[in-house]
Motif scaffolding. Structure first.
Motif, PDB file in Angstrom:
ATOM      1  N   GLY A   1       0.313  -1.455   0.018  1.00  0.00           N
ATOM      2  CA  GLY A   1       0.334   0.329   0.546  1.00  0.00           C
ATOM      3  C   GLY A   1       0.984   1.545  -0.609  1.00  0.00           C
ATOM      4  O   GLY A   1       0.382   2.528  -0.207  1.00  0.00           O
ATOM      5  N   ASP A   2       2.426   1.365  -0.295  1.00  0.00           N
ATOM      6  CA  ASP A   2       2.925   2.348   0.136  1.00  0.00           C
ATOM      7  C   ASP A   2       3.145   2.313  -1.189  1.00  0.00           C
ATOM      8  O   ASP A   2       3.269   2.002  -2.282  1.00  0.00           O
ATOM      9  N   PRO A   3       3.496   4.049  -1.426  1.00  0.00           N
ATOM     10  CA  PRO A   3       3.964   4.267  -2.773  1.00  0.00           C
ATOM     11  C   PRO A   3       5.174   4.518  -3.050  1.00  0.00           C
ATOM     12  O   PRO A   3       6.607   4.011  -2.163  1.00  0.00           O
TER      13      PRO A   3
ATOM     14  N   LEU B   1       7.402   9.827  -7.214  1.00  0.00           N
ATOM     15  CA  LEU B   1       6.377   8.369  -6.889  1.00  0.00           C
ATOM     16  C   LEU B   1       5.773   8.033  -8.113  1.00  0.00           C
ATOM     17  O   LEU B   1       5.449   9.075  -9.548  1.00  0.00           O
TER      18      LEU B   1
ATOM     19  N   THR C   1      -5.430   7.117 -13.024  1.00  0.00           N
ATOM     20  CA  THR C   1      -6.826   6.711 -12.657  1.00  0.00           C
ATOM     21  C   THR C   1      -7.653   7.712 -13.497  1.00  0.00           C
ATOM     22  O   THR C   1      -6.913   8.644 -13.720  1.00  0.00           O
TER      23      THR C   1
ATOM     24  N   ILE D   1     -11.034  10.010 -12.948  1.00  0.00           N
ATOM     25  CA  ILE D   1     -11.431  10.507 -11.196  1.00  0.00           C
ATOM     26  C   ILE D   1     -12.256  11.924 -11.145  1.00  0.00           C
ATOM     27  O   ILE D   1     -12.580  12.297 -12.988  1.00  0.00           O
ATOM     28  N   GLY D   2     -13.196  12.517 -10.790  1.00  0.00           N
ATOM     29  CA  GLY D   2     -13.505  13.215 -11.277  1.00  0.00           C
ATOM     30  C   GLY D   2     -15.640  12.205 -11.643  1.00  0.00           C
ATOM     31  O   GLY D   2     -15.080  11.264 -11.960  1.00  0.00           O
ATOM     32  N   PRO D   3     -16.445  12.815 -11.796  1.00  0.00           N
ATOM     33  CA  PRO D   3     -17.077  12.879 -12.137  1.00  0.00           C
ATOM     34  C   PRO D   3     -17.464  12.356 -13.495  1.00  0.00           C
ATOM     35  O   PRO D   3     -18.054  10.894 -14.075  1.00  0.00           O
TER      36      PRO D   3
ATOM     37  N   LEU E   1     -12.262  11.075 -16.073  1.00  0.00           N
ATOM     38  CA  LEU E   1     -11.765  11.179 -17.038  1.00  0.00           C
ATOM     39  C   LEU E   1      -9.581  11.628 -16.111  1.00  0.00           C
ATOM     40  O   LEU E   1      -9.738  10.973 -14.904  1.00  0.00           O
TER      41      LEU E   1
ATOM     42  N   THR F   1      -6.851  11.751 -14.330  1.00  0.00           N
ATOM     43  CA  THR F   1      -5.527  11.838 -13.365  1.00  0.00           C
ATOM     44  C   THR F   1      -3.889  11.620 -13.940  1.00  0.00           C
ATOM     45  O   THR F   1      -4.217  10.419 -13.583  1.00  0.00           O
TER      46      THR F   1
ATOM     47  N   ASN G   1      -2.058  12.106 -11.678  1.00  0.00           N
ATOM     48  CA  ASN G   1      -1.081  12.082 -10.029  1.00  0.00           C
ATOM     49  C   ASN G   1      -1.505  11.118  -9.454  1.00  0.00           C
ATOM     50  O   ASN G   1      -0.575  11.415  -8.105  1.00  0.00           O
ATOM     51  N   ASN G   2      -1.855  10.189  -9.582  1.00  0.00           N
ATOM     52  CA  ASN G   2      -2.488   9.374  -8.452  1.00  0.00           C
ATOM     53  C   ASN G   2      -1.405   8.410  -8.713  1.00  0.00           C
ATOM     54  O   ASN G   2      -0.980   7.869  -9.347  1.00  0.00           O
ATOM     55  N   ALA G   3      -0.914   7.895  -7.192  1.00  0.00           N
ATOM     56  CA  ALA G   3       0.409   7.354  -6.984  1.00  0.00           C
ATOM     57  C   ALA G   3      -0.084   5.558  -7.554  1.00  0.00           C
ATOM     58  O   ALA G   3      -1.463   5.369  -6.478  1.00  0.00           O
ATOM     59  N   ALA G   4       0.611   5.081  -7.112  1.00  0.00           N
ATOM     60  CA  ALA G   4       0.917   3.464  -7.171  1.00  0.00           C
ATOM     61  C   ALA G   4       0.726   2.643  -6.028  1.00  0.00           C
ATOM     62  O   ALA G   4       1.791   3.042  -5.372  1.00  0.00           O
ATOM     63  N   LYS G   5       0.093   1.964  -5.315  1.00  0.00           N
ATOM     64  CA  LYS G   5       0.535   1.464  -4.618  1.00  0.00           C
ATOM     65  C   LYS G   5       1.483   0.319  -4.283  1.00  0.00           C
ATOM     66  O   LYS G   5       1.144  -1.119  -5.074  1.00  0.00           O
TER      67      LYS G   5
ATOM     68  N   TYR H   1     -16.963  19.365 -15.887  1.00  0.00           N
ATOM     69  CA  TYR H   1     -17.408  20.250 -14.159  1.00  0.00           C
ATOM     70  C   TYR H   1     -15.594  20.679 -14.059  1.00  0.00           C
ATOM     71  O   TYR H   1     -14.602  20.296 -14.357  1.00  0.00           O
TER      72      TYR H   1
ATOM     73  N   LEU I   1      -5.034  16.352  -7.861  1.00  0.00           N
ATOM     74  CA  LEU I   1      -5.457  15.226  -8.904  1.00  0.00           C
ATOM     75  C   LEU I   1      -6.339  15.519  -9.564  1.00  0.00           C
ATOM     76  O   LEU I   1      -6.425  15.269 -10.617  1.00  0.00           O
ATOM     77  N   HIS I   2      -7.150  16.898  -9.230  1.00  0.00           N
ATOM     78  CA  HIS I   2      -7.749  17.155 -10.114  1.00  0.00           C
ATOM     79  C   HIS I   2      -7.274  18.221 -11.771  1.00  0.00           C
ATOM     80  O   HIS I   2      -8.587  18.309 -12.608  1.00  0.00           O
TER      81      HIS I   2
END
Lengths: 616, 314
Positions: free
Chosen positions: A222-224, A237, A242, A244-246, A249, A251, A253-257, B80, B92-93
């Motif tokens: 679970g660590d980056p 990192l 992944t 994100i948002g409704p 789209l 992103t 910036n999501n880090a892998a675990k 959005y 992130l957004h």
């Protein structure tokens, strides 16, 4: 309780006689008794709701003397509200404040500010409908009939007031804001400012400083994962783009675990593909491997020896623009990471799938990102086999059927976007009842041909169907599979030669039960039935389409052990064990049961003693 | 001279018999019938053991100044804008973040030391071409109850609203109500849910997913919800004007259900038992007097005061 005794004469008819006999002690406690009544949840007239209104009413003739407290000329009181309770009569009087806090515009009259001198009003009620909260202050009085009480030796201010409609009243002033101050002024200086904010302040919009990153000696699940860009000498990192948002789209910036396999799909949107094609980093392979991965987070101290380069499994080709089409765009990224316990990451390889993207000028496409972890030198197959349970089925996991020599999820038909039968089939999930359907075109086929086609649409596997008994049924093991019964049920058979019996629906009934220990019950399938409902149609048919439906139902045939039933049926036995919630706090249920029954016996004995029913 | 009854007192009469006599057996039987049936009647008529009770308390609520906003724009591609007080979420957004102006004030109307309402205002700057059709907003609170058990939790108010016409302002006015699936304890400290609704320190996108935030939150047995089923939308936004969200949340008095403690349960059981017992005592007292007076069971009656009188005489 002395104040209870003092309270009785007030409500009783012979009150005046009773109270005078009580003496000075009772007189002292009576105001306290008033205060207790006040604390009992009376709503104070809030400025917004209780603004005194004098419109169209004569000022009530109340004489309010407060010598030395307020200049009498500024105090023009009126009874604003009153109500009677068992504790006596409550009155709130309104007096004009010394400081006129609603006077916000100097040298001009403020609307509804009754104490504003610039309004030059004899009686402010003449033009103002209401007075603003800053115009007055509230004096709360508790009053009783003077015949009940006529003297007080308490510190509270006492007056005999003329109340409209009720004559003179003996009143005790319990609320006089002019005598109360906010005291103990805080002095703020450089040294105590932080502690004052800490002690008095709640949370605010102040953002807390980001935690300083700590680099441990090995990765935990679970660590980056820490990476290093040699080109810019920059630590970062490992990213796992992944949605994100409704709108889903991507992103970046999501880090892998660490050790968590993941597959994500997200959408990239380009408003102008021709300019983004070669410049956007998300489309080029390079941006997914132009860094080094650190074996362990502590590797930041020893960057030289701790870097693990990324090996490419295929030739990286950069995107190229040709007309409106962008060639060799990254559509799928797969990282395979080999780890070795606390020694961290040993090897990382990157494979990718490219595609061509055309845009005119905007374009949107889906990108897939996969990160898989393996134990060092023990590669897993590319598509790992997933069991539906081990050994019993897990609810929501696919129900297994035997297809040739492999186990395959059971599937049922589903409809295409236009309602016709789709070639893609829907997986049946264990324990989930289903109903699906689609429209099937008859298209002037012969009866045998039509029946074959429909059977194939309804059930992809030719009968007999073998259903996996457990979630981990092995195809090679015959004992792991149970044959499903197949039945054809037709409506009234018509006696005609041109009639064709077509199966319009399939009902799949699965019977399952829990097996084994109750503490760790395993769901096993015990049997199933495929029931085809047929209907006769004449060929060539006048109807072009028929509705085909499939139902799946799961029936639990578990027989509960007998002792669980008998536990529920004991009613009388639970007379002393019902209040189980507080018994939990004691040491075990039995002990408390004993203590309760003991207390009930004690209860009986005591009662017997009290009522003097002795056996002599 | 006419005589009036000036004074009277009951005389006591004792009945004597052996311990193994019929009379003794009768008395044991009557005593058993007096004390045990009321217990059975009280228990069988349900509600003998008090299982839950309620009390009233105004919670100590403080706005945590954590805000997460998602505003849906009118476009088919699902555009959005978003803004939050969590730096990672904003990072992130990326391009969808629009820095908004936020204002919050909590008010203690009756000066009792407990906050009564929150005024919150958010102004989301918009380009003239952008139009807001829907809003998702999360505000977080710390919620405390102290009267019975000391219950502390981090809770949220979730606003989701949409309007078919591009909006200019959204006004939400509601109560932050407590929702209990399970009664609280009657004493002790309860910090089961004293965990933040949104893990603001996390760097992973999955922790900011509204779906999982809501799923984890509503899994709790005690939550708060915002009761405003009909937020008010105003339309007609000027070209450069921001989209304004005005939220007023009141923290009202709550009726909280709890598991009563041992003595409270015993007290209510005792009240029920004794009230039924008194009837039984009265009836069986009559029966006993009848049986002994009429010598249905053989005993030796002795008038206690007569005996003393006789003793004096002799």
């Amino acid at each position: 309780m002395p104040w209870q005794r003092a309270g009785r004469p007030l409500s009783g008819p012979g009150g005046s006689c009773g109270l005078m006999a009580l003496g000075p002690l009772k007189l002292l406690v009576l105001p306290l008794f008033f205060l207790a009544g006040d604390a009992g949840g009376q709503t104070q007239p809030s400025p917004s709701e209780g603004a005194p209104s004098w419109a169209g009413a004569d000022p009530p003739g109340v004489r309010l003397r407060e010598a030395g407290v307020v200049p009498t000329d500024r105090l023009r009181p009126a009874v604003a509200s009153s109500f009677e309770s068992v504790w006596g009569r409550h009155f709130w009087f309104w007096g004009f404040s010394d400081t006129c806090s609603c006077d916000l515009t100097p040298n001009s009259c403020d609307l509804n500010c009754c104490c504003d001198d610039e309004c030059y009003l004899e009686e402010s009620r003449m033009i103002f409908k209401d007075c603003l909260p800053g115009s007055y202050r509230i004096l709360g009085w508790k009053c009783v009939d003077p015949s009940i009480m006529f003297q007080s030796n308490t510190p509270f201010h006492v007056e005999t007031l003329m109340i409209p409609d009720s004559g003179p009243n003996f009143c005790i002033q319990v609320k006089n804001p002019i005598l109360n101050y906010f005291h103990h002024l805080q002095k703020v200086n450089e040294t105590n400012i932080q502690s004052l904010i800490k002690n008095f302040g709640g949370k605010s919009f102040f953002s807390e400083p980001p935690p300083t990153p700590t680099y441990s000696s090995f990765y935990k699940a679970g660590d980056p994962i820490v990476i290093y860009f040699p080109k810019w000498s920059l630590l970062s990192l490992l990213k796992h783009p992944t949605e994100i948002g409704p709108s889903g789209l991507c992103t970046d910036n999501n880090a892998a675990k660490f050790l968590e396999n993941g597959h994500t799909t997200c959408t990239r949107f380009f408003s102008n593909l021709t300019s983004s094609c070669t410049t956007d980093p998300s489309l080029t392979v390079t941006s997914y491997h132009n860094f080094m991965v650190l074996k362990v987070p502590k590797g930041v101290i020893d960057l030289k020896n701790m870097q693990v380069p990324i090996t490419l499994t295929s030739e990286p080709i950069l995107p190229q623009l040709d007309g409106n089409t962008c060639y060799n765009v990254v559509s799928q990224v797969i990282y395979e990471i080999e780890t070795n316990g606390t020694l961290g990451i040993q090897k990382i390889s990157l494979s990718f799938i490219l595609m061509n993207l055309s845009g005119d000028p905007g374009a949107a496409f889906q990108q897939h990102f996969t990160i898989r972890f393996h134990t060092f030198q023990r590669r897993r197959p590319a598509v790992p086999l997933v069991r539906s349970g081990n050994p019993g089925y897990i609810f929501g996991m696919p129900l297994l059927v035997l297809k040739g020599d492999t186990s395959d999820p059971m599937t049922v038909l589903q409809s295409h976007s236009d309602g016709s039968c789709s070639v893609n089939r829907r997986k049946v999930e264990f324990g989930v009842n289903m109903m699906t359907g689609c429209k099937f075109r008859i298209e002037n086929r012969s009866c045998d041909h039509l029946q074959d086609e429909i059977y194939k649409t309804l059930n992809a596997i030719t009968s007999p169907v073998y259903i996996g008994i457990m979630g981990n049924s092995e195809p090679s093991h015959r004992g792991h599979w149970v044959k499903a019964f197949t039945q054809n049920s037709s409506a009234l058979a018509k006696n005609c030669t041109s009639c064709c019996c077509i199966p319009f629906s399939l009902e799949i009934q699965i019977l399952w039960a829990y097996v084994g220990l109750q503490a760790n019950a395993q769901a096993h399938v015990f049997g199933g039935q495929y029931l085809y409902q047929c209907n006769f149609i004449t060929l060539p048919s006048s109807v072009e389409e028929v509705f085909l439906t499939t139902f799946v139902s799961f029936t639990d045939i578990t027989k509960k052990p007998e002792f669980t039933k008998s536990q529920k049926e004991t009613k009388w036995a639970s007379i002393f064990s019902s209040p189980s919630h507080f018994l939990g706090a004691m040491n075990g249920e039995k002990e408390s049961l004993r203590s309760l029954s003991a207390s009930a016996v004690l209860l009986c004995v005591l009662l017997h003693g009290f009522l003097g029913l002795e056996i002599s | 001279m006419a005589l009036y009854q000036l004074f009277s007192h009951p005389a006591e009469r004792s009945y004597r018999a052996g311990l193994c006599s019929k009379a003794a057996l009768f008395l044991v039987l009557v005593t058993a019938l007096t004390y045990i049936p009321p217990l059975l009647v009280a228990f069988r008529s349900h509600g003998f053991w008090l299982k839950r009770s309620t009390y009233e308390e105004q919670p100590t609520v403080r706005f945590q100044h954590e805000v997460l906003l998602v505003a849906f724009l009118s476009s088919l591609s699902g555009e959005y804008l978003t803004w939050s007080t969590f730096p990672t979420f904003n990072q992130l957004h990326g391009d969808n973040v629009r820095v908004s102006m936020m204002m919050a004030r909590e008010e203690d109307k009756n000066q009792d030391g407990k906050m009564d309402m929150l005024h919150f205002r958010l102004e989301l700057p918009l380009k003239p071409t952008e139009h807001v059709l829907g809003v998702q907003l999360i505000l977080t609170f710390s919620y405390q109850l102290t009267r019975m058990s000391r219950f502390v939790m981090q809770s949220m108010a979730f606003v989701q609203s949409s309007f078919p016409v591009p909006g200019a302002q959204l006004h939400v006015n509601g109560d932050l109500k407590l929702q209990q699936k399970q009664p609280l304890k009657y004493r002790g400290v309860d910090t089961r849910y004293n965990v933040s609704v949104i893990n603001g320190t996390s760097i992973f996108a999955s922790d900011y997913n509204l779906k999982s935030i809501a799923a984890a939150y509503y899994e709790r047995n005690v939550t708060t919800i915002l009761t405003d089923s009909n937020p008010i939308w105003l339309v007609g936004r000027a070209a450069e004007a921001p989209f304004i969200i005005n939220v007023i949340i009141r923290y009202p008095m709550e009726i909280i259900s709890y598991y009563p403690g041992f003595w409270e349960t015993i007290k209510f059981a005792w009240i029920q038992y004794v009230s039924i017992l008194l009837i039984f005592v009265w009836i069986f007292e009559r029966i006993k007097i009848f049986v002994f007076q009429n010598q249905v069971v053989t005993t030796v009656p002795i008038m206690t005061q007569e005996e003393n009188y006789k003793e004096h005489l002799s």
